[in-house]
Design a protein around this motif. Sequence first.
Motif, PDB file in Angstrom:
ATOM      1  N   THR A  87      39.523  36.951  29.191  1.00 52.55           N
ATOM      2  CA  THR A  87      39.075  35.588  28.913  1.00 52.55           C
ATOM      3  C   THR A  87      37.555  35.531  28.945  1.00 52.55           C
ATOM      4  N   PRO A  88      36.925  35.147  27.846  1.00 51.94           N
ATOM      5  CA  PRO A  88      35.455  35.099  27.834  1.00 51.94           C
ATOM      6  C   PRO A  88      34.906  34.244  28.975  1.00 51.94           C
ATOM      7  N   GLY A  89      33.974  34.809  29.712  1.00 46.96           N
ATOM      8  CA  GLY A  89      33.334  34.073  30.785  1.00 46.96           C
ATOM      9  C   GLY A  89      34.031  34.147  32.124  1.00 46.96           C
ATOM     10  N   LEU A  90      35.242  34.629  32.128  1.00 48.70           N
ATOM     11  CA  LEU A  90      35.995  34.742  33.384  1.00 48.70           C
ATOM     12  C   LEU A  90      35.823  36.154  33.932  1.00 48.70           C
ATOM     13  N   ARG A  91      35.379  36.244  35.178  1.00 47.88           N
ATOM     14  CA  ARG A  91      35.158  37.553  35.778  1.00 47.88           C
ATOM     15  C   ARG A  91      35.902  37.663  37.105  1.00 47.88           C
ATOM     16  N   PHE A  92      36.479  38.821  37.329  1.00 50.32           N
ATOM     17  CA  PHE A  92      37.083  39.165  38.618  1.00 50.32           C
ATOM     18  C   PHE A  92      36.291  40.326  39.206  1.00 50.32           C
ATOM     19  N   THR A  93      36.653  40.746  40.415  1.00 50.29           N
ATOM     20  CA  THR A  93      36.047  41.983  40.890  1.00 50.29           C
ATOM     21  C   THR A  93      36.739  43.159  40.216  1.00 50.29           C
ATOM     22  N   GLU A  94      36.094  44.282  40.330  1.00 47.56           N
ATOM     23  CA  GLU A  94      36.618  45.493  39.711  1.00 47.56           C
ATOM     24  C   GLU A  94      37.917  45.963  40.355  1.00 47.56           C
ATOM     25  N   LEU A  95      38.329  45.336  41.429  1.00 49.42           N
ATOM     26  CA  LEU A  95      39.561  45.739  42.097  1.00 49.42           C
ATOM     27  C   LEU A  95      40.810  45.275  41.357  1.00 49.42           C
ATOM     28  N   LEU A  96      40.649  44.425  40.361  1.00 48.30           N
ATOM     29  CA  LEU A  96      41.813  43.888  39.651  1.00 48.30           C
ATOM     30  C   LEU A  96      41.705  44.160  38.143  1.00 48.30           C
TER      31      LEU A  96
END
Lengths: 449, 295
Positions: A87-96
């Motif tokens: 999703t553009p603009g949506l960021r999680f940590t690299e753990l997921l």
Amino acid sequence: MLNLGNFRAATCSGISRRAFVQLGASVPAVLGVAGLPSTVEAALKGRARSVIFVWLWGAPSHLDTFDPKPDAPSDVRGPFAAIETRTPGLRFTELLPRLASCSDLYSVIRSHVTFAPGHPDAGTWGLTGFAENPAPAHPNFGSIVARHRGSRGSLPPFVMVGRGIPRDVVRIVEGWGGGRLGGSVDPFMISCSAEGHAEIPSLKLLDDLTPTRLADRRQLLDTLDVAQRKLDGTAAALGDADWSQNFRRAYGLLTQPAARDAFDLSRESESTREQYGFTGFGQSCLLARRLVETGVPYVQVNWSEYVEAMTPNCDFGWDTHIYNFELLQDRHCPIFDRAMSTLLADLKQRGLLDSTLVVAMGEFGRTPKISNRAARDHWPNCYSSLWAGAGVAGGRVIGASDAQARAPVTNPITPVMVGATIAEFAGMDTQARAEMNVLPGGTVIHELV
Amino acid sequence: MSWFNSLWRAGWTILSGITITVQAPAAAEIQLTHDGVVKTDPVFVDRTGQELVYVVNDIPTRMRLMKLRLSDQTISPVHPDETRAEFEPCYSNDGRLAAFVQSRGNLSLALVVQETSGMKESSAVLGSGFAGLRAPSFSPDGTRVVYSFPESGRQMIWSCNIEVNDRRMLIDSVGTNNWPSWSPDGKRLLFASSRDDDFEIYTANADGTQPQRLTQSPKQDIRPRWSPDGKRIAFTSNRDGNYEIYVIEADGSQPRRITNHAERDDYAVWHPDGKRLVVVSERRGKHDLYLIDMP
């Protein structure tokens, strides 16, 4: 493989153990209303035929999962990088990474708040929408749905997959079951091992009879059941009606092939099982999908094992007061990322996601500022959740937290709103909730759809 | 195996614009365990390479030390009667001493140092409340143990003697410092640190002074391990999007990706011959130990 009580029962693998059924003292009541009224069916159109509530007991760090703050100071942001999602603009940590790659399947809420700082009391808030006092507690969301929807066939309307009632070292979560609605809508407890062996701890088998032979010996079983009841104070406390219901439910699970099969993960392909991962949580998610497939209205999957073996004999789940970053990186997030993303993909591939509401959340978040022990402690003031299926919009972020994820900057989402929304998806409108006298004041999170 | 290519394959990985990682050629491997249960922390017992100890979640609420004899892949518990969780074992070079982390209560972890003969044991819970150490490792002469321990919002590297006394802080910085070990000659200290945001690999003098950063990856470089001759370092990194095993020279140069598999490869430990690694590899959802040749 389906394990009944302490024994492995006859299954498609051909294992046949001599055993006899005894209904244990700890049997939770599981019966609801048999059948599903057509009026309810109509009301459910376009909504959730089933709900899978993934209970991330112990409270995941929102900053290290769904709500990273890469621009925050180092003693807040932690070591993990933020990655782009689908999703553009949506960021999680690299753990997921796997969940990031399928973010079009779900929405994330980043503005949860709750009203207690400890696990058992916040657990009751999270599962019921209310404080644990005054007793008896408000009913678990699953118990509300179970009362409203009833069961189909021999399967219970509310199944809890995990290792018993969620608890910490001191006590259980009071809001685990039916509470004020009574024991008849307590969840049916089942556990699932990393190998995918489903176990029903409430059923104790004696070394005499296989489940397939039970039908021929029911009269004997009835006789022994009477004897058991006399010995069992808990059974007496349940009352004759509940006890009889419990027995019928347990008996039904053992003797009816459709019910037995629902718990038997060996009927799944090896490929499907491995995609979920051979962990207790992974196989529990697969079991939840099987139960939904057979029409169980509400399945709660408790994250409850291998997660905090640092604490002896305790399921502390995501309670990472020490070594938060190592534990999330090494154990929790890889297991969660794999199983959760597979569950969503599997439901979608089977055409079940449109009719299944999936919610994943814990009882609170964790401290934005890294603790004295270089980890994160309890934080009820802000946390995140994942919602998918049953018409929930994909790729959407609902609510927002401040620059350090300390508090929502949008209208906070409270536990009773979670419950009201789940109930609404499950076909209970405001009037139905009022008639049952549950979830008073709860408003629906309309941004989800 | 499918997770290794048969030829050198250029693996251009941009690491802060200065480092190039290449994929090592194919290597033979032996699967050492077959139960698929979640396991961690393999370590060889001594320099003969005949036995290794690793950690397995044998029941959901317990981690247990298991000993594997490589000659016939016989597996047995190190402490058959122990009911407490034990993990992150290490052994002195001569195999005479073992150290590991032991659960002593609610989020309370002890460092245990014991003679493998069972004759003597020292232990201590380091810190009060929710506290515990991680990742112990012996000095080459077997007289001290280095470990990671959090305090005051930071996670430092400390050492103690084998009676778990005489504690000295060696490394302190912002963030988390973990997985320490002394080089085989005892002159350098190897560890990972998040002092520069994400975890990177560092070395320092044996007393913790003059830390030097060896890796420049935008993601996590963790669990470094010296090769037996001290010339190379194996570690885990997700720099290419998935957790794989990498090897660098002791000065941080010549990074090579050793594994290439769709699932996680982690917990690399060198075989005493310096030519092979044991890793925990997740394949088709199951976790097992593999002995792989260094290409």
